[in-house]
Design an enzyme around this catalytic site. Structure first.
Site, short mmCIF file in Angstrom:
data_model
loop_
_atom_site.label_atom_id
_atom_site.label_comp_id
_atom_site.label_asym_id
_atom_site.label_seq_id
_atom_site.Cartn_x
_atom_site.Cartn_y
_atom_site.Cartn_z
N SER A 81 -1.14 -5.19 1.65
CA SER A 81 -1.19 -3.73 1.59
C SER A 81 -2.54 -3.26 1.09
CB SER A 81 -0.09 -3.22 0.66
OG SER A 81 -0.27 -1.84 0.36
N TYR A 94 4.17 -2.72 -7.05
CA TYR A 94 4.16 -3.00 -5.62
C TYR A 94 2.82 -3.64 -5.23
CZ TYR A 94 3.76 -2.18 -0.60
OH TYR A 94 3.56 -2.34 0.75
#
Length: 335
Positions: free
Chosen positions: A127, A152
């Site tokens: 990501s 995350y």
């Protein structure tokens, strides 16, 4: 080829599965259909190709090692694309354990299954959030990513480290793709494009964080899928130019690669909202608010390495992409 895709009822996973089937691959999809957002959207995505003769679907959680191992044993995949993950930055502030189970436990189960299954190539989702507190633009794979600002992001950086370990120890070719803001038809309801569309279509005010000063490297889903397939077909190899005295984070002496995958054209968030309003035919109030915890002001992908190695060339303009997304949104929700 026989390709196993995790997260196959998800936004990117379903689009990828559909494209792989269209080119003649056999696809085995795994998804746990959790209720992080409305599962009916996942069912609708899956319905587009679930009856295809070359598609097999398993409802299972990647944290269930036995289920993962049985799937690999039954299908014997040649290549694997791991897109299943607990997504979202803000949700990680409330439910950190969900990220540990899905993004760490689940990922090591995939790595182990690839190791013992002699998989030719594992491509997995990282990501843009790994860049965290970085401020140099554009974000490049050569940049250090040691300052995540959400769990995350930390879990995605951990995936890159775990993948390198397996590439080094077991000669497993792995490629991580750092996705930048993906949008388009069948998108996630928790992401800003869908949230904006919902509110604009109802004439409700939009919360705009960082006082509207965000920019995002919005990337249309079809361009992302094309990049994933090109990467899948380009098996990671050891970098012959790798210098252990001056190591590059994106390559290795092991069969390991990490790439950015984005549009390389950051868009001001207020411009994105204006395009949504134009295509939805309505203007709404914008409530300008401070930055949210775990968020970053800007993202911009340097995709030069992916262009060089696999010929990646995103070509969907933000104007065309938003128009296509709104057309899908209206059709889907009117039904």
């Amino acid at each position: 080829m026989r390709v196993l895709v995790t997260g196959s009822a998800g936004f990117i996973g379903s689009a990828l599965a559909e494209r792989l089937l269209a080119r003649g691959d056999e696809v085995y999809g795994i998804d746990n259909h959790n209720d992080y957002y409305d599962p009916s959207l996942k069912e609708s995505r899956l319905a587009r190709f679930a009856q295809h003769p070359n598609y097999t679907h398993l409802r299972a959680d990647l944290a269930d090692a036995d289920a993962v191992n049985r799937a690999f044993a039954a299908f014997e995949p040649q290549r694997v694309v791991n897109l299943a993950a607990q997504a979202g930055v803000r949700y990680s502030l409330k439910s950190p354990q969900a990220y540990v189970q899905s993004n760490l436990v689940g990922f090591v189960n995939i790595l182990e299954a690839c190791r013992y299954g002699k998989v030719e190539h594992l491509v997995y989702a990282s990501s843009s959030s790994v860049y965290g507190a970085n401020r140099k633009m554009p974000f490049a794979i050569e940049d250090a990513v040691d300052h995540p600002v959400s769990l995350y992001a930390a879990s995605k950086k951990a995936n890159e480290l775990m993948a390198h370990t397996y590439s080094h120890l077991y000669d497993l070719p792995t490629t991580g793709l750092r996705f930048f803001t993906v949008y388009g038809p069948w998108g996630r309801p928790d992401m800003s494009p869908m949230l904006f569309a919902d509110r604009i279509s109802r004439g409700e005010a939009i919360d705009v964080y960082n006082y509207g000063n965000h920019s995002r490297d919005f990337t249309y889903v079809d361009d992302i899928v094309e990049g994933v397939i090109r990467t899948l077909d380009h098996i990671a190899l050891p970098d012959p130019a790798y210098d252990a005295l001056h190591p590059s984070p994106g390559t290795s002496s092991a069969p390991y690669r990490v790439y950015n995958i984005g549009n390389d054209q950051p868009v001001q968030l207020m411009h994105f909202i204006a395009l949504m309003e134009k295509h939805l035919g309505r203007t709404v109030e914008k409530r300008l608010l401070p930055m949210q915890p775990g968020d970053v002001p800007d993202t911009w992908a340097d995709v030069s390495a992916l262009r060089r190695d696999v010929g990646y060339a995103p070509n969907t303009s933000i104007e065309d992409g938003v128009a296509r997304f709104v057309a899908w949104y209206r059709e889907y929700f009117e039904k």
